[in-house]
Enzyme design. Structure first.
Site, PDB file in Angstrom:
ATOM      1  N   GLY A  46       0.836  -1.202   0.000  1.00 33.17           N
ATOM      2  CA  GLY A  46       0.000   0.000   0.000  1.00 33.17           C
ATOM      3  C   GLY A  46       0.866   1.245   0.000  1.00 33.17           C
ATOM      4  CD  GLN A  51       3.183   5.774   3.161  1.00 32.90           C
ATOM      5  OE1 GLN A  51       2.229   5.276   2.575  1.00 32.90           O
ATOM      6  NE2 GLN A  51       4.132   5.029   3.711  1.00 32.90           N
ATOM      7  CB  CYS A  91       5.017   1.957   7.932  1.00 35.01           C
ATOM      8  SG  CYS A  91       4.597   3.545   7.184  1.00 35.01           S
ATOM      9  CG  HIS A 133      -0.855   1.219   7.528  1.00 32.85           C
ATOM     10  ND1 HIS A 133       0.055   0.723   8.444  1.00 32.85           N
ATOM     11  CD2 HIS A 133      -0.122   2.022   6.701  1.00 32.85           C
ATOM     12  CE1 HIS A 133       1.249   1.207   8.194  1.00 32.85           C
ATOM     13  NE2 HIS A 133       1.178   1.997   7.123  1.00 32.85           N
ATOM     14  CG  HIS A 137       0.238   6.773   5.879  1.00 31.26           C
ATOM     15  ND1 HIS A 137       1.325   7.211   6.605  1.00 31.26           N
ATOM     16  CD2 HIS A 137       0.490   5.467   5.602  1.00 31.26           C
ATOM     17  CE1 HIS A 137       2.200   6.220   6.760  1.00 31.26           C
ATOM     18  NE2 HIS A 137       1.710   5.145   6.162  1.00 31.26           N
TER      19      HIS A 137
HETATM   20  O1  K1U Z   1       1.811   2.401   4.138  1.00 29.65           O
HETATM   21  C1  K1U Z   1       2.816   1.781   3.865  1.00 29.65           C
HETATM   22  O2  K1U Z   1       3.906   2.205   4.182  1.00 29.65           O
HETATM   23  C2  K1U Z   1       2.729   0.457   3.150  1.00 29.65           C
HETATM   24  C3  K1U Z   1       2.709  -0.742   4.088  1.00 29.65           C
HETATM   25  C4  K1U Z   1       1.278  -1.237   4.169  1.00 29.65           C
HETATM   26  C5  K1U Z   1       0.980  -2.211   5.263  1.00 29.65           C
HETATM   27  C6  K1U Z   1       1.596  -3.429   5.364  1.00 29.65           C
HETATM   28  C7  K1U Z   1       1.273  -4.318   6.365  1.00 29.65           C
HETATM   29  C8  K1U Z   1       0.307  -3.981   7.288  1.00 29.65           C
HETATM   30  C9  K1U Z   1      -0.290  -2.766   7.189  1.00 29.65           C
HETATM   31  C10 K1U Z   1       0.030  -1.869   6.183  1.00 29.65           C
HETATM   32  C11 K1U Z   1       3.629  -1.804   3.512  1.00 29.65           C
HETATM   33  O3  K1U Z   1       3.451  -2.251   2.435  1.00 29.65           O
HETATM   34  S1  K1U Z   1       4.942  -2.340   4.495  1.00 29.65           S
HETATM   35  C12 K1U Z   1       5.734  -3.600   3.513  1.00 29.65           C
HETATM   36  C13 K1U Z   1       4.994  -4.880   3.502  1.00 29.65           C
HETATM   37  O4  K1U Z   1       4.167  -5.125   4.357  1.00 29.65           O
HETATM   38  C14 K1U Z   1       5.238  -5.892   2.453  1.00 29.65           C
HETATM   39  C15 K1U Z   1       6.291  -5.805   1.595  1.00 29.65           C
HETATM   40  C16 K1U Z   1       6.489  -6.776   0.617  1.00 29.65           C
HETATM   41  C17 K1U Z   1       5.641  -7.823   0.493  1.00 29.65           C
HETATM   42  C18 K1U Z   1       4.583  -7.932   1.359  1.00 29.65           C
HETATM   43  C19 K1U Z   1       4.373  -6.965   2.340  1.00 29.65           C
HETATM   44 ZN    ZN Z   2       2.576   3.270   6.190  1.00 29.62          ZN
END
Ligand code: K1U
Ligand code: ZN
Length: 168
Positions: A46, A51, A91, A133, A137
């Protein structure tokens, strides 16, 4: 398409409140495409416009393993929630930090797509967590702000230590 720079906590710009999108034009569609490219490259599931230092209510999400289920949420609003779940969150603005956060288990959300058409999403599990989440933001809230003061202080010291190590 372009990769955008992602702000890192505790950058104060992560606390700005995003404005509603009123104009569904080509510039908005370019922003959506660039945000999706940035999210996939990170990699993440996401990304909120906040961001990438754009303070408009724009979110992209793709929780599929195949990267073929892009959801674009513009001006999202939660219509109803049910239950609670605790899920480990990460995040892209707080690299290397993963913590449990309690949120609603299911959400019904209404939003516009990049062409301004209103639609609804009923979400549960990771998609529901991710929507909540990313909506945080847009309100200027980073997930670590759901944690205790002590945990937030530890995270800040870790970030400062990592930054000193990187600069040395
Ligand atoms: O908002 C963000 O920074 C994105 C975040 C979203 C999120 C992930 C997990 C729980 C709640 C919200 C991310 O994408 S963090 C990276 C991540 O979770 C991931 C990366 C690669 C493959 C799978 C997941
Ligand atoms: Zn985040």
């Amino acid at each position: 398409m372009a990769l955008l720079s992602i702000l890192h906590y505790p950058d104060p710009r992560l606390h700005k409140v995003a404005a509603r999108v009123e104009l569904f034009d080509d510039a908005l569609r370019t922003l959506v495409r660039d945000m999706a490219e940035t999210m996939y490259a990170a990699p993440g599931v996401g990304l909120a416009a906040t961001q990438v230092d754009v303070h408009k209510q724009v979110i992209v999400i793709d929780v599929s393993e195949t990267h073929d289920d892009l959801k674009v949420l513009i001006n999202p609003r939660i219509l109803s929630t049910a239950g609670t779940q605790t899920c480990e969150e990460g995040c892209l603005s707080v690299p290397g930090v993963y913590e449990d956060v309690r949120r609603a288990e299911r959400v019904l959300v209404e939003a516009e797509n990049a062409d301004g058409r209103t639609y609804a999403i009923e979400a549960e599990g990771l998609l529901a967590v991710c929507i909540q989440h990313e909506m945080d933001h847009l309100k200027g809230k980073v997930f670590v702000e759901h944690l205790s003061r002590l945990k937030q202080m530890r995270i800040r010291s870790k970030i400062e230590k990592d930054a000193r190590r990187k600069a040395a």
